[in-house]
Motif scaffolding. Sequence first.
Motif, PDB file in Angstrom:
ATOM      1  N   GLY A 226       3.017   5.336   5.518  1.00  0.00           N
ATOM      2  CA  GLY A 226       2.680   5.873   4.525  1.00  0.00           C
ATOM      3  C   GLY A 226       2.361   7.323   5.140  1.00  0.00           C
TER       4      GLY A 226
ATOM      5  N   PRO B 107      -7.144   1.007   5.363  1.00  0.00           N
ATOM      6  CA  PRO B 107      -6.253   0.071   4.120  1.00  0.00           C
ATOM      7  C   PRO B 107      -7.397   0.285   3.330  1.00  0.00           C
ATOM      8  CG  PRO B 107      -5.669  -1.676   6.061  1.00  0.00           C
ATOM      9  CD  PRO B 107      -6.586  -0.435   6.647  1.00  0.00           C
TER      10      PRO B 107
ATOM     11  N   THR C 296      -2.526   5.669   6.481  1.00  0.00           N
ATOM     12  CA  THR C 296      -2.776   4.109   6.964  1.00  0.00           C
ATOM     13  C   THR C 296      -2.300   3.080   8.243  1.00  0.00           C
ATOM     14  OG1 THR C 296      -3.239   3.609   4.128  1.00  0.00           O
ATOM     15  CG2 THR C 296      -2.761   1.582   6.405  1.00  0.00           C
TER      16      THR C 296
ATOM     17  N   ASN D 273      -3.654   9.079  -6.814  1.00  0.00           N
ATOM     18  CA  ASN D 273      -3.123  10.535  -6.167  1.00  0.00           C
ATOM     19  C   ASN D 273      -3.478  11.745  -6.979  1.00  0.00           C
ATOM     20  OD1 ASN D 273      -0.432  12.731  -6.558  1.00  0.00           O
ATOM     21  ND2 ASN D 273      -1.577  11.573  -4.616  1.00  0.00           N
TER      22      ASN D 273
ATOM     23  N   ASP E 244       8.151   8.292   2.327  1.00  0.00           N
ATOM     24  CA  ASP E 244       6.442   6.730   2.637  1.00  0.00           C
ATOM     25  C   ASP E 244       5.635   8.067   1.780  1.00  0.00           C
ATOM     26  OD1 ASP E 244       8.585   4.933   2.832  1.00  0.00           O
ATOM     27  OD2 ASP E 244       7.386   4.290   4.286  1.00  0.00           O
ATOM     28  N   THR E 245       4.906   7.307   1.370  1.00  0.00           N
ATOM     29  CA  THR E 245       3.075   7.814   1.506  1.00  0.00           C
ATOM     30  C   THR E 245       2.022   6.723   0.506  1.00  0.00           C
ATOM     31  OG1 THR E 245       1.385   9.347  -0.087  1.00  0.00           O
ATOM     32  CG2 THR E 245       4.047   8.519  -1.077  1.00  0.00           C
ATOM     33  N   THR E 246       1.054   7.281   0.374  1.00  0.00           N
ATOM     34  CA  THR E 246      -0.023   5.973   0.525  1.00  0.00           C
ATOM     35  C   THR E 246      -0.628   6.714  -1.184  1.00  0.00           C
ATOM     36  OG1 THR E 246      -1.936   7.321   1.544  1.00  0.00           O
ATOM     37  CG2 THR E 246      -0.955   5.585   2.735  1.00  0.00           C
ATOM     38  N   ARG E 247      -2.001   5.805  -1.759  1.00  0.00           N
ATOM     39  CA  ARG E 247      -2.270   6.542  -2.837  1.00  0.00           C
ATOM     40  C   ARG E 247      -3.383   7.930  -2.720  1.00  0.00           C
ATOM     41  NH1 ARG E 247      -5.109   1.125  -4.333  1.00  0.00           N
ATOM     42  NH2 ARG E 247      -4.857   0.969  -2.410  1.00  0.00           N
TER      43      ARG E 247
ATOM     44  N   ASN F  38       0.941  -1.463  -0.020  1.00  0.00           N
ATOM     45  CA  ASN F  38       0.228   0.172  -0.390  1.00  0.00           C
ATOM     46  C   ASN F  38       0.920   1.941   0.033  1.00  0.00           C
ATOM     47  OD1 ASN F  38      -3.437  -0.246   1.156  1.00  0.00           O
ATOM     48  ND2 ASN F  38      -1.739  -2.430   1.182  1.00  0.00           N
ATOM     49  N   ILE F  39       2.274   1.123  -0.198  1.00  0.00           N
ATOM     50  CA  ILE F  39       3.356   2.021   0.572  1.00  0.00           C
ATOM     51  C   ILE F  39       3.766   2.611  -1.071  1.00  0.00           C
ATOM     52  CG2 ILE F  39       4.998   3.054   2.117  1.00  0.00           C
ATOM     53  CD1 ILE F  39       2.182   3.142   3.131  1.00  0.00           C
ATOM     54  N   TYR F  40       3.721   3.763  -1.373  1.00  0.00           N
ATOM     55  CA  TYR F  40       4.552   4.248  -2.428  1.00  0.00           C
ATOM     56  C   TYR F  40       5.509   5.443  -1.672  1.00  0.00           C
ATOM     57  CZ  TYR F  40       0.826   2.097  -4.641  1.00  0.00           C
ATOM     58  OH  TYR F  40      -0.323   1.804  -5.251  1.00  0.00           O
TER      59      TYR F  40
END
Length: 453
Positions: free
Chosen positions: A365, A400, A350, A424, A342-345, A244-246
């Motif tokens: 994230g 999540p 999360t 995003n 770290d980030t989420t969509r 889940n992490i970008y």
Amino acid sequence: MILQNWWFTTLLGIDSPLQAPLTKDIKADIVIVGAGVAGLAAAYYFRNKGLQVVILEKNICGGSSSGKSAGFLTPDSELELSQLIRRFGPTGAKDLWNVPLKGIEIMKTAVQEHQIQCDFQVQDSLFLGIGKSGWQDIQEEMESRKLLEFDQILYDAVSVQKIIGTNAYSGAVRYKNTYGIDALLYCQGMKKVLMKNGIDIYEASEVLSIKDHTVTTHLGSVTAEQIIFCADKLQSKLSHFADNIYHAQTFLSISEPLNEQMVKSIFPEDRFQCWDSTLVYSYFRLTGDNRILLGGGDMMTTFSKNDINSARVINKVIHQFKNKFPQLKDLNFIQFWPGRIDTTRDLLPTIVREDANPHVHFVLGCVGLPWATFCGNFVARHAHGDGSLDDGHYYEYFRPDRKFFLPLWLEKIVGKKIEFSANNGWAKYYQKDVKRDKQTKILIEKRKSYVEN
Ligand SMILES: Cc1cc2nc3c(=O)[nH]c(=O)nc-3n(C[C@H](O)[C@H](O)[C@H](O)COP(=O)(O)OP(=O)(O)OC[C@H]3O[C@@H](n4cnc5c(N)ncnc54)[C@H](O)[C@@H]3O)c2cc1C
């Protein structure tokens, strides 16, 4: 200009920055994995609860994102208020804005109460517009802040030049209760506070696996009632939630110190922390010893898998900055460093606590020191089962499996970059509050009217 994190340079002034690694098998009530601001905030909550708490940190406390950050303590990290209002309506937006506000408060209180030496600066935020669209963004933010009854000041292209020494901006919105900090020294200061309060901290202790109630490092293990993961760049071997992490890459640089005259030429009245309205925005502020901390990035490197260690991008950011402030054309920038956030969509954190494993908590994230601090504190309070809690609804915002534009399974077909960009972009520009309450409609009408004018 050399490749070196300035905050690591500032560590040279403190005693014993390293705690020995874990080398045995131990038991505890709580084990916290990761000592960025999130993990430290979690530990700080437990400091006087009579529990045995252990922190395991792969690097040193603050050694990853927290200790690389620019140290802007503002609620406005990536998520602008106007976007949150569109996405969640005014009530939801206020609810979410309270997250970083509380995070800032927790950090500020800890710094003041324990007199942590971390170059803590009172610096109003200045969100600067570039061009016509930037001026619209500024007004939109202004209207959103008014709607939620926050205080701020609006500057147009002329009045903004009284507070910032350039004519490069089309306007600005300014607000208070924001701060600058050396977040690495903050983390190291928190380490001392926690140790004084009986919390065991092991640095250079990477958690490699988790099984039931036990986390294992290279040389030891901790078996605990509750396990709180506040680790960044989470490996999928530790949890499938790693998917889940970008990561979004940004670059920072630090200048040699400015003299008072140069400082006045940029900030004639007050020292602000500033960022602009461009998509990959640049940001700057002064440190306590009058150095310019300047950051930014570009589209090509934002989603790179690894840290980019060349100065190409930051040199461009410095060049553009000097174009705006020609009075600084001879200023030298001495160090630069990259960092992947770290980030989420959808840029919201999360938080995971699964029914099947309620003793395992994940904070993932978090974009921004205040968000991370709140989330660490939040998870600790809920792990402890604090009876006075009335904020369990944040589990809903941060679950999540909340709604995203593209589902995660599609990533296997479209790739990580497209999956992230599409989700995003949707969250940033299109996601709408489904209930669309009355106030949201008014705001959208207002926005239309000044776009048309
Ligand atoms: C260059 C840069 C500039 C930024 N500027 C700002 C800013 O000005 N303002 C702002 O609010 N935010 C900023 N951010 C974002 C902010 O730094 C992060 O959102 C925040 O630090 C996240 O905190 P955290 O505690 O969740 O994560 P981290 O600080 O990354 O902490 C996670 C910790 O877990 C440890 N860890 C990872 N895996 C393991 C493991 N397996 N075992 C044990 N330990 C492990 C890591 O070493 C790390 O110390 C910036 C980030 C970067 C990279």
